[in-house]
Design a protein around this motif. Structure first.
Motif, short mmCIF file in Angstrom:
data_model
loop_
_atom_site.label_atom_id
_atom_site.label_comp_id
_atom_site.label_asym_id
_atom_site.label_seq_id
_atom_site.Cartn_x
_atom_site.Cartn_y
_atom_site.Cartn_z
N GLY A 1 -11.78 -44.62 87.65
CA GLY A 1 -12.49 -43.58 88.40
C GLY A 1 -12.13 -42.17 88.00
O GLY A 1 -12.45 -41.22 88.73
N ILE A 2 -11.50 -41.99 86.83
CA ILE A 2 -11.12 -40.65 86.38
C ILE A 2 -12.35 -39.84 85.98
O ILE A 2 -12.46 -38.64 86.27
CB ILE A 2 -10.12 -40.75 85.21
CG1 ILE A 2 -8.85 -41.46 85.68
CG2 ILE A 2 -9.78 -39.37 84.65
CD1 ILE A 2 -7.88 -41.80 84.57
N PHE B 1 -13.80 -21.98 87.59
CA PHE B 1 -13.88 -23.11 88.52
C PHE B 1 -13.88 -22.64 89.98
O PHE B 1 -14.52 -23.27 90.83
CB PHE B 1 -12.74 -24.08 88.26
CG PHE B 1 -12.89 -24.89 87.00
CD1 PHE B 1 -14.09 -24.96 86.32
CD2 PHE B 1 -11.81 -25.60 86.49
CE1 PHE B 1 -14.23 -25.71 85.16
CE2 PHE B 1 -11.93 -26.36 85.32
CZ PHE B 1 -13.16 -26.42 84.66
N ASP B 2 -13.16 -21.57 90.27
CA ASP B 2 -13.17 -21.02 91.63
C ASP B 2 -14.59 -20.60 92.01
O ASP B 2 -15.04 -20.83 93.13
CB ASP B 2 -12.23 -19.83 91.73
CG ASP B 2 -10.76 -20.24 91.81
OD1 ASP B 2 -10.48 -21.44 91.98
OD2 ASP B 2 -9.89 -19.36 91.66
N LEU C 1 -7.81 -38.10 78.69
CA LEU C 1 -6.92 -38.13 79.86
C LEU C 1 -6.26 -36.77 80.03
O LEU C 1 -6.13 -36.26 81.14
CB LEU C 1 -5.87 -39.23 79.69
CG LEU C 1 -6.39 -40.66 79.74
CD1 LEU C 1 -5.27 -41.64 79.37
CD2 LEU C 1 -6.94 -40.99 81.12
N ASN C 2 -5.85 -36.16 78.92
CA ASN C 2 -5.28 -34.82 78.97
C ASN C 2 -6.31 -33.79 79.41
O ASN C 2 -6.00 -32.86 80.17
CB ASN C 2 -4.71 -34.45 77.59
CG ASN C 2 -4.15 -33.03 77.56
OD1 ASN C 2 -4.82 -32.12 77.10
ND2 ASN C 2 -2.94 -32.86 78.04
N LYS D 1 -6.17 -31.22 82.56
CA LYS D 1 -6.37 -29.77 82.44
C LYS D 1 -7.44 -29.29 83.41
O LYS D 1 -7.31 -28.22 84.02
CB LYS D 1 -6.76 -29.41 81.01
CG LYS D 1 -5.59 -29.32 80.05
CD LYS D 1 -4.69 -28.16 80.42
CE LYS D 1 -3.54 -28.00 79.47
NZ LYS D 1 -2.61 -26.89 79.88
N ILE D 2 -8.50 -30.06 83.56
CA ILE D 2 -9.55 -29.70 84.52
C ILE D 2 -8.97 -29.65 85.93
O ILE D 2 -9.22 -28.71 86.70
CB ILE D 2 -10.73 -30.69 84.43
CG1 ILE D 2 -11.46 -30.54 83.10
CG2 ILE D 2 -11.69 -30.46 85.60
CD1 ILE D 2 -12.54 -31.58 82.87
N ASP D 3 -8.17 -30.65 86.27
CA ASP D 3 -7.54 -30.68 87.60
C ASP D 3 -6.62 -29.49 87.78
O ASP D 3 -6.57 -28.90 88.88
CB ASP D 3 -6.75 -31.98 87.77
CG ASP D 3 -7.63 -33.20 87.91
OD1 ASP D 3 -8.82 -33.04 88.21
OD2 ASP D 3 -7.12 -34.33 87.71
N GLU D 4 -5.89 -29.14 86.73
CA GLU D 4 -4.94 -28.02 86.82
C GLU D 4 -5.66 -26.71 87.14
O GLU D 4 -5.19 -25.92 87.98
CB GLU D 4 -4.20 -27.90 85.49
CG GLU D 4 -3.25 -26.72 85.40
CD GLU D 4 -2.64 -26.57 84.01
OE1 GLU D 4 -2.31 -25.44 83.63
OE2 GLU D 4 -2.51 -27.60 83.30
#
Length: 269
Positions: A27-28, A233-234, A258-259, A263-266
């Motif tokens: 589900g990533i 993203f904000d 995966l990296n 990075k997107i999550d960060e």
């Protein structure tokens, strides 16, 4: 937030299977962007089609399509236009087979012998035709902003005029942040992604994510260039963007995404 990755015709089956195991089953990633397999052998066509079919087995997973693009698929020129339009329609048919509800369209570039205004008007006419064709499948045609000075829809003003002129209900935007960051614009202010998001908050349908240094289209991994992804993203969060965050970074193997997800999550915190 729903992340998306590309599945090009060149990707071998073993990589597609790895993508399913590493990215989809956990589900990533919640979507993939496919490409119409034209000018390929029957074997390649069938293999790619079978690989795309694998993604349709997953619930809560969206397939979008990038329509054919480039010199051989330019909707802004009369050169080989019949062939181009047939191929683009065939690609929409192909997208519908896999329940894709959104397709990305490059508006094209100015060929020699035409003015920018002439190319712009022809592209609009052909975008209307394609929107009308896609409407029978309830597919949204998303216009992608471009990067080079001979290409159309570089600026906010030009994209606004394009959308208003096409004037179809099933019309949206694929916002390519790398294209906008490095676009060859001559007007100011330029390259402010927050301004772009706010200008088209009701038309944003899909994202292409990759990085560069503001000079050329490099398709770097997120964080290796000079795009302010946190601010970008904000802004997307503030306008309640709910489309796919589509990775277009260059990679050798799907494991590298995966990296990209991390990075997107960060930056999306």
């Amino acid at each position: 937030m729903k992340k998306c990755f590309t599945v090009t015709v060149a990707r071998p089956t073993e990589q597609i299977n790895k993508a399913i195991e590493l990215l989809v089953k956990p589900g990533i990633y919640k979507g993939c962007e496919m490409f119409y397999p034209y000018d390929v052998s029957e074997e390649v066509y069938n293999t790619y089609s079978k690989n795309i079919e694998k993604f349709t087995k997953f619930d809560d997973f969206e397939i979008v399509m990038h329509l054919p693009y480039g010199t051989k698929n330019n909707p802004a020129t009369y050169n080989n236009l019949d062939v181009t339009m047939k191929r683009l329609k065939d690609a929409i048919d192909y997208a519908a087979k896999y329940n894709a509800v959104r397709v990305t369209l490059h508006p094209g570039h100015v060929d020699s012998g035409m003015t920018r205004d002439e190319a712009f008007e022809l592209s609009i006419k052909n975008a209307q035709i394609l929107c009308d064709y896609a409407a029978k499948y309830n597919i949204v045609v998303m216009i992608e902003n471009m990067v080079h000075e001979d290409e159309l829809c570089l600026t906010i003003a030009e994209m606004k005029k394009y959308l208003e002129s096409v004037n179809r209900n099933n019309l949206g935007i694929t916002l390519d942040c790398g294209h906008y960051h490095a676009s060859h614009q001559t007007v100011e202010p330029a390259h402010d992604l927050v301004e772009y998001v706010n200008a088209f908050k009701d038309k944003l349908s899909h994202l292409h994510l990759h990085d560069n240094h503001g000079i050329k289209d490099e398709h770097l991994k997120i964080g290796l260039g000079t795009i302010d992804f946190k601010r970008y993203f904000d802004a997307l969060r503030e306008v309640n963007f709910d489309g796919l965050y589509g990775s277009e970074v260059l990679f050798n193997d799907y494991e590298e995404l995966l990296n990209t997800s991390d990075k997107i999550d960060e930056f999306h915190k």
